[in-house]
Design an enzyme around this catalytic site. Structure first.
Site, PDB file in Angstrom:
ATOM      1  N   LYS A  41     -86.859  25.449 -72.114  1.00 47.88           N
ATOM      2  CA  LYS A  41     -85.571  26.095 -72.265  1.00 47.88           C
ATOM      3  C   LYS A  41     -85.287  27.065 -71.142  1.00 47.88           C
ATOM      4  O   LYS A  41     -84.160  27.478 -70.905  1.00 47.88           O
ATOM      5  CB  LYS A  41     -85.545  26.889 -73.595  1.00 47.88           C
ATOM      6  CG  LYS A  41     -85.818  26.072 -74.817  1.00 47.88           C
ATOM      7  CD  LYS A  41     -85.932  27.044 -76.039  1.00 47.88           C
ATOM      8  CE  LYS A  41     -86.461  26.330 -77.233  1.00 47.88           C
ATOM      9  NZ  LYS A  41     -86.893  27.266 -78.291  1.00 47.88           N
ATOM     10  N   GLU A  97     -86.127  24.254 -62.359  1.00 53.36           N
ATOM     11  CA  GLU A  97     -87.092  24.976 -63.199  1.00 53.36           C
ATOM     12  C   GLU A  97     -86.861  26.476 -63.013  1.00 53.36           C
ATOM     13  O   GLU A  97     -86.377  26.922 -61.965  1.00 53.36           O
ATOM     14  CB  GLU A  97     -88.507  24.521 -62.764  1.00 53.36           C
ATOM     15  CG  GLU A  97     -89.679  25.176 -63.423  1.00 53.36           C
ATOM     16  CD  GLU A  97     -89.779  25.029 -64.936  1.00 53.36           C
ATOM     17  OE1 GLU A  97     -88.781  25.308 -65.621  1.00 53.36           O
ATOM     18  OE2 GLU A  97     -90.876  24.714 -65.413  1.00 53.36           O
ATOM     19  N   ASP A  98     -87.197  27.246 -64.020  1.00 53.61           N
ATOM     20  CA  ASP A  98     -87.002  28.690 -63.941  1.00 53.61           C
ATOM     21  C   ASP A  98     -87.999  29.359 -62.992  1.00 53.61           C
ATOM     22  O   ASP A  98     -87.633  30.193 -62.171  1.00 53.61           O
ATOM     23  CB  ASP A  98     -87.072  29.339 -65.334  1.00 53.61           C
ATOM     24  CG  ASP A  98     -88.296  28.908 -66.160  1.00 53.61           C
ATOM     25  OD1 ASP A  98     -89.154  28.147 -65.655  1.00 53.61           O
ATOM     26  OD2 ASP A  98     -88.389  29.343 -67.320  1.00 53.61           O
ATOM     27  N   ASP A 101     -95.515  29.295 -61.521  1.00 50.64           N
ATOM     28  CA  ASP A 101     -96.592  30.283 -61.617  1.00 50.64           C
ATOM     29  C   ASP A 101     -97.861  29.603 -61.092  1.00 50.64           C
ATOM     30  O   ASP A 101     -98.096  29.554 -59.884  1.00 50.64           O
ATOM     31  CB  ASP A 101     -96.680  30.710 -63.083  1.00 50.64           C
ATOM     32  CG  ASP A 101     -97.706  31.786 -63.354  1.00 50.64           C
ATOM     33  OD1 ASP A 101     -98.434  32.153 -62.422  1.00 50.64           O
ATOM     34  OD2 ASP A 101     -97.795  32.263 -64.495  1.00 50.64           O
ATOM     35  N   LYS A 129     -93.899  32.646 -58.143  1.00 48.75           N
ATOM     36  CA  LYS A 129     -95.051  33.560 -58.035  1.00 48.75           C
ATOM     37  C   LYS A 129     -96.057  32.888 -57.114  1.00 48.75           C
ATOM     38  O   LYS A 129     -97.039  32.285 -57.569  1.00 48.75           O
ATOM     39  CB  LYS A 129     -95.684  33.778 -59.408  1.00 48.75           C
ATOM     40  CG  LYS A 129     -94.825  34.515 -60.416  1.00 48.75           C
ATOM     41  CD  LYS A 129     -95.640  34.733 -61.697  1.00 48.75           C
ATOM     42  CE  LYS A 129     -94.824  35.324 -62.805  1.00 48.75           C
ATOM     43  NZ  LYS A 129     -95.564  35.352 -64.090  1.00 48.75           N
ATOM     44  N   VAL A 151     -92.248  38.132 -66.282  1.00 50.34           N
ATOM     45  CA  VAL A 151     -90.819  38.467 -66.259  1.00 50.34           C
ATOM     46  C   VAL A 151     -90.053  37.738 -67.372  1.00 50.34           C
ATOM     47  O   VAL A 151     -90.444  36.655 -67.806  1.00 50.34           O
ATOM     48  CB  VAL A 151     -90.173  38.134 -64.884  1.00 50.34           C
ATOM     49  CG1 VAL A 151     -90.677  39.074 -63.805  1.00 50.34           C
ATOM     50  CG2 VAL A 151     -90.406  36.676 -64.488  1.00 50.34           C
ATOM     51  N   ASP A 157     -88.312  33.812 -71.291  1.00 52.62           N
ATOM     52  CA  ASP A 157     -88.600  34.481 -72.563  1.00 52.62           C
ATOM     53  C   ASP A 157     -90.017  35.000 -72.638  1.00 52.62           C
ATOM     54  O   ASP A 157     -90.876  34.665 -71.821  1.00 52.62           O
ATOM     55  CB  ASP A 157     -88.444  33.475 -73.704  1.00 52.62           C
ATOM     56  CG  ASP A 157     -89.612  32.480 -73.757  1.00 52.62           C
ATOM     57  OD1 ASP A 157     -89.941  31.918 -72.692  1.00 52.62           O
ATOM     58  OD2 ASP A 157     -90.208  32.311 -74.828  1.00 52.62           O
TER      59      ASP A 157
HETATM   60  P1  IMP Z   1     -96.977  27.157 -64.481  1.00 50.81           P
HETATM   61  O1  IMP Z   1     -97.318  25.820 -65.066  1.00 50.81           O
HETATM   62  O2  IMP Z   1     -98.127  28.125 -64.587  1.00 50.81           O
HETATM   63  O3  IMP Z   1     -96.432  27.091 -63.076  1.00 50.81           O
HETATM   64  O4  IMP Z   1     -95.910  27.811 -65.411  1.00 50.81           O
HETATM   65  C1  IMP Z   1     -94.642  27.397 -65.453  1.00 50.81           C
HETATM   66  C2  IMP Z   1     -93.989  27.736 -66.784  1.00 50.81           C
HETATM   67  O5  IMP Z   1     -94.577  28.882 -67.407  1.00 50.81           O
HETATM   68  C3  IMP Z   1     -92.571  28.106 -66.519  1.00 50.81           C
HETATM   69  O6  IMP Z   1     -91.744  26.991 -66.690  1.00 50.81           O
HETATM   70  C4  IMP Z   1     -92.287  29.163 -67.552  1.00 50.81           C
HETATM   71  O7  IMP Z   1     -91.813  28.562 -68.733  1.00 50.81           O
HETATM   72  C5  IMP Z   1     -93.617  29.791 -67.853  1.00 50.81           C
HETATM   73  N1  IMP Z   1     -93.795  31.081 -67.133  1.00 50.81           N
HETATM   74  C6  IMP Z   1     -94.594  31.329 -66.075  1.00 50.81           C
HETATM   75  N2  IMP Z   1     -94.519  32.612 -65.692  1.00 50.81           N
HETATM   76  C7  IMP Z   1     -93.611  33.183 -66.521  1.00 50.81           C
HETATM   77  C8  IMP Z   1     -93.072  34.515 -66.620  1.00 50.81           C
HETATM   78  O8  IMP Z   1     -93.389  35.446 -65.871  1.00 50.81           O
HETATM   79  N3  IMP Z   1     -92.149  34.700 -67.601  1.00 50.81           N
HETATM   80  C9  IMP Z   1     -91.747  33.712 -68.469  1.00 50.81           C
HETATM   81  N4  IMP Z   1     -92.232  32.473 -68.403  1.00 50.81           N
HETATM   82  C10 IMP Z   1     -93.151  32.204 -67.447  1.00 50.81           C
HETATM   83 MG    MG Z   2     -90.455  26.710 -68.267  1.00 56.19          MG
END
Ligand code: IMP
Ligand code: MG
Length: 174
Positions: A41, A97-98, A101, A129, A151, A157
């Site tokens: 979302k 994508e938002d 990370d 990040k 964040v 969220d």
């Molecule tokens: P990744 O797989 O670790 O790159 O994470 C990606 C997903 O984790 C994103 O689509 C977000 O939904 C969630 N996410 C990662 N960091 C944050 C944050 O700081 N705040 C909120 N959601 C996050």
């Molecule tokens: Mg996400």
């Protein structure tokens, strides 16, 4: 437990950046039709602002994946909760994508969507990040590089709270 929120990116900064990203994308896809995929979302607010500023024809679709559940640290396990309605075959696709990370979610998504044989596949993220990467992946269209802080706001969220904030805020739980 009380949450503290500090504004990291104001709504004005975000609006400017979204306009800029939309221009970049519009230029790159001139004469083409785009399929833009919103990753639910978290990307929904960014996505709805972004598509309205793009000048080439755009079709949209939605996908939901889960990587975090209610925790604030990644589990590394990515699960498709809702798949796309559209076929990607031969189409120009941009994943929206938002945030990136660790990169695990997008890495999984790119591999999954590449297998569906799009003509092209690119990634657009609002927040990055860059210091937190566990796998090699980068955005083709990148909004802001941010530090390793949790964040919320502008769609993001914490346990489903704060998605409606207009700014992106650092969340401190005490
Ligand atoms: P990744 O797989 O670790 O790159 O994470 C990606 C997903 O984790 C994103 O689509 C977000 O939904 C969630 N996410 C990662 N960091 C944050 C944050 O700081 N705040 C909120 N959601 C996050
Ligand atoms: Mg996400």
């Amino acid at each position: 437990m009380q949450d503290k929120l500090h504004v990291l990116l104001s709504r004005e900064q975000i609006i400017k950046k979204v306009e800029h990203l939309a221009q970049e994308i519009s230029q790159e896809y001139q004469g083409e039709e785009l399929l833009m995929i919103c990753i639910l979302k978290g990307a929904v607010v960014f996505f709805s602002d972004l598509i309205r500023s793009i000048s080439v024809p755009v079709k949209i679709d939605f996908m939901a994946v889960s990587s975090y559940g209610k925790a604030t640290k990644t589990s590394g396990v990515v699960q498709i909760i809702k798949d796309l309605d559209a076929s990607l075959k031969g189409r120009h696709v941009v994943i929206v994508e938002d945030i990136i990370d660790t990169g695990l979610t997008l890495k999984y998504l790119v591999e999954n969507l590449e297998a569906r044989k799009p003509a092209s596949l690119k990634i657009c993220v609002l927040l990055d990040k860059v210091d937190c990467r566990q796998v090699e992946i980068s955005a083709d269209y990148q909004g802001f590089v941010i530090p390793d802080e949790y964040v919320v706001g502008y769609g993001l969220d914490c346990a489903e709270k704060y998605r409606n904030l207009a700014d992106v805020c650092v969340l401190q739980r005490s």
